[in-house]
Design a protein around this motif. Sequence first.
Motif, PDB file in Angstrom:
ATOM      1  N   SER A  55      71.882  49.744  47.053  1.00 19.38           N
ATOM      2  CA  SER A  55      72.791  50.270  46.045  1.00 19.38           C
ATOM      3  C   SER A  55      73.887  49.281  45.663  1.00 19.38           C
ATOM      4  CB  SER A  55      73.433  51.577  46.525  1.00 19.38           C
ATOM      5  OG  SER A  55      74.283  51.360  47.630  1.00 19.38           O
ATOM      6  N   PHE A  56      74.055  48.215  46.457  1.00 23.30           N
ATOM      7  CA  PHE A  56      75.055  47.202  46.130  1.00 23.30           C
ATOM      8  C   PHE A  56      74.440  45.869  45.706  1.00 23.30           C
ATOM      9  CE2 PHE A  56      77.797  50.301  47.944  1.00 23.30           C
ATOM     10  CZ  PHE A  56      79.029  50.068  47.368  1.00 23.30           C
ATOM     11  N   GLY A  57      73.113  45.850  45.445  1.00 21.62           N
ATOM     12  CA  GLY A  57      72.533  44.680  44.806  1.00 21.62           C
ATOM     13  C   GLY A  57      71.415  43.965  45.519  1.00 21.62           C
ATOM     14  N   ALA A  58      71.004  44.415  46.704  1.00 25.63           N
ATOM     15  CA  ALA A  58      69.932  43.718  47.421  1.00 25.63           C
ATOM     16  C   ALA A  58      68.580  43.944  46.746  1.00 25.63           C
ATOM     17  CB  ALA A  58      69.866  44.188  48.870  1.00 25.63           C
ATOM     18  N   ASP A  59      67.805  42.868  46.592  1.00 23.45           N
ATOM     19  CA  ASP A  59      66.460  42.932  46.021  1.00 23.45           C
ATOM     20  C   ASP A  59      65.397  43.105  47.098  1.00 23.45           C
ATOM     21  OD1 ASP A  59      67.182  42.034  43.171  1.00 23.45           O
ATOM     22  OD2 ASP A  59      67.967  40.404  44.399  1.00 23.45           O
ATOM     23  N   LEU A  60      65.664  42.564  48.269  1.00 23.77           N
ATOM     24  CA  LEU A  60      64.745  42.622  49.404  1.00 23.77           C
ATOM     25  C   LEU A  60      65.513  43.161  50.611  1.00 23.77           C
ATOM     26  CD1 LEU A  60      63.275  39.022  49.011  1.00 23.77           C
ATOM     27  CD2 LEU A  60      62.082  41.131  48.389  1.00 23.77           C
ATOM     28  N   ILE A  61      64.852  43.964  51.434  1.00 24.52           N
ATOM     29  CA  ILE A  61      65.480  44.533  52.621  1.00 24.52           C
ATOM     30  C   ILE A  61      64.756  44.029  53.868  1.00 24.52           C
ATOM     31  CG2 ILE A  61      66.081  46.636  53.859  1.00 24.52           C
ATOM     32  CD1 ILE A  61      67.578  46.350  51.205  1.00 24.52           C
ATOM     33  N   ARG A 285      75.753  41.334  34.535  1.00 24.42           N
ATOM     34  CA  ARG A 285      74.671  42.005  33.809  1.00 24.42           C
ATOM     35  C   ARG A 285      73.463  42.264  34.700  1.00 24.42           C
ATOM     36  NH1 ARG A 285      70.077  40.629  30.931  1.00 24.42           N
ATOM     37  NH2 ARG A 285      69.612  41.965  29.131  1.00 24.42           N
ATOM     38  N   HIS A 286      72.989  41.225  35.388  1.00 24.29           N
ATOM     39  CA  HIS A 286      71.823  41.398  36.255  1.00 24.29           C
ATOM     40  C   HIS A 286      72.164  42.226  37.494  1.00 24.29           C
ATOM     41  CE1 HIS A 286      68.763  39.192  34.157  1.00 24.29           C
ATOM     42  NE2 HIS A 286      69.531  38.131  34.039  1.00 24.29           N
ATOM     43  N   THR A 287      73.409  42.144  37.944  1.00 24.39           N
ATOM     44  CA  THR A 287      73.820  42.965  39.080  1.00 24.39           C
ATOM     45  C   THR A 287      73.766  44.447  38.718  1.00 24.39           C
ATOM     46  OG1 THR A 287      75.250  41.234  39.972  1.00 24.39           O
ATOM     47  CG2 THR A 287      75.728  43.485  40.653  1.00 24.39           C
ATOM     48  N   VAL A 288      74.331  44.805  37.573  1.00 25.08           N
ATOM     49  CA  VAL A 288      74.303  46.198  37.132  1.00 25.08           C
ATOM     50  C   VAL A 288      72.867  46.654  36.870  1.00 25.08           C
ATOM     51  CG1 VAL A 288      75.003  47.784  35.295  1.00 25.08           C
ATOM     52  CG2 VAL A 288      76.646  46.147  36.231  1.00 25.08           C
ATOM     53  N   SER A 289      72.043  45.772  36.310  1.00 25.85           N
ATOM     54  CA  SER A 289      70.640  46.095  36.085  1.00 25.85           C
ATOM     55  C   SER A 289      69.952  46.467  37.388  1.00 25.85           C
ATOM     56  CB  SER A 289      69.926  44.908  35.434  1.00 25.85           C
ATOM     57  OG  SER A 289      68.531  45.128  35.360  1.00 25.85           O
ATOM     58  N   ARG A 290      70.240  45.727  38.435  1.00 26.83           N
ATOM     59  CA  ARG A 290      69.603  46.000  39.725  1.00 26.83           C
ATOM     60  C   ARG A 290      70.135  47.289  40.361  1.00 26.83           C
ATOM     61  NH1 ARG A 290      65.621  46.382  40.880  1.00 26.83           N
ATOM     62  NH2 ARG A 290      64.921  44.247  40.670  1.00 26.83           N
TER      63      ARG A 290
END
Length: 297
Positions: A55-61, A285-290
Amino acid sequence: MRRLISANTSEILLYSAEELKQSIKASEGRVILSENVAIHPAWINDLTNTELAASFGADLILLNGVDVIEPNLANVENQKDFVNELKKLVGRPIGVNLEPVDENAAMMDEVIEISKGRTVNEESLKALNELGMDFLCLTGNPGTGVTNKAIGEAIRLAKKHFNGLIIAGKMHSSGVDEPVCDEDTIKEFTEAGADIILVPSIGTIQGFDEEQLKLACDVAHKNDALVMTAIGTSQEGARPETIREMAIRNKLCGADVQHIGDAGFSGLAPVENIFEMSVAIRGLRHTVSRVARSVNR
């Protein structure tokens, strides 16, 4: 296949290992991996650390401290199918640390013993396929006695028994008296079959500077591997401006993925630092998109 930073859950969760690697490469140095200690209750006690990181921007966990043979994750209902449960919650690729422990390692400190399901062996690797794990990180936690030699052997074993993406390398010494990263080690890991080479982030390891990171990126890229820089020295809990500087310098040197560690509240980096890293390397922009993109897309 779309670049990972712009892809929807319905696309991401169908990626093969090779497609996931290509989607990371296509994101041009703007991918964030958040590591979390999944066995600890989250900072918000009725959620998982995975949900907070996403929810704060991670693409991979990346899950740390998980026994894949006898899993016991916090706030997960179905322990036998925990990977798919987490994927439904966050719509992100899920990976786990397994540690190639070297019984003959020259240790600088006391050895910390870990369970079979957290180490690299045929049973644990096969369990990853059954769970539907997207990627595997072969590295070492502090004091576990993981060596580069053992990592190289583990890559070869993983290629035989695991179908997902393989990340390999050291964030720090893991208590072993040896160089954390050098050119020969990177070549060995790529030849063994690693998809992504893990190296320390700028500013984390004594003497590991921008020149060495640029060399590591050049060597890995020439050998068809990507590079992930890692903050594994508790500096994930530093001031946001420190995270920002590290992130930009890592990107300048050629990093494809940036890892932020788990040494914050309840086994997760401070969430504002995940967000800070995201804004630094890819903008608002990309952060909000994610963070705003629904998992139902």
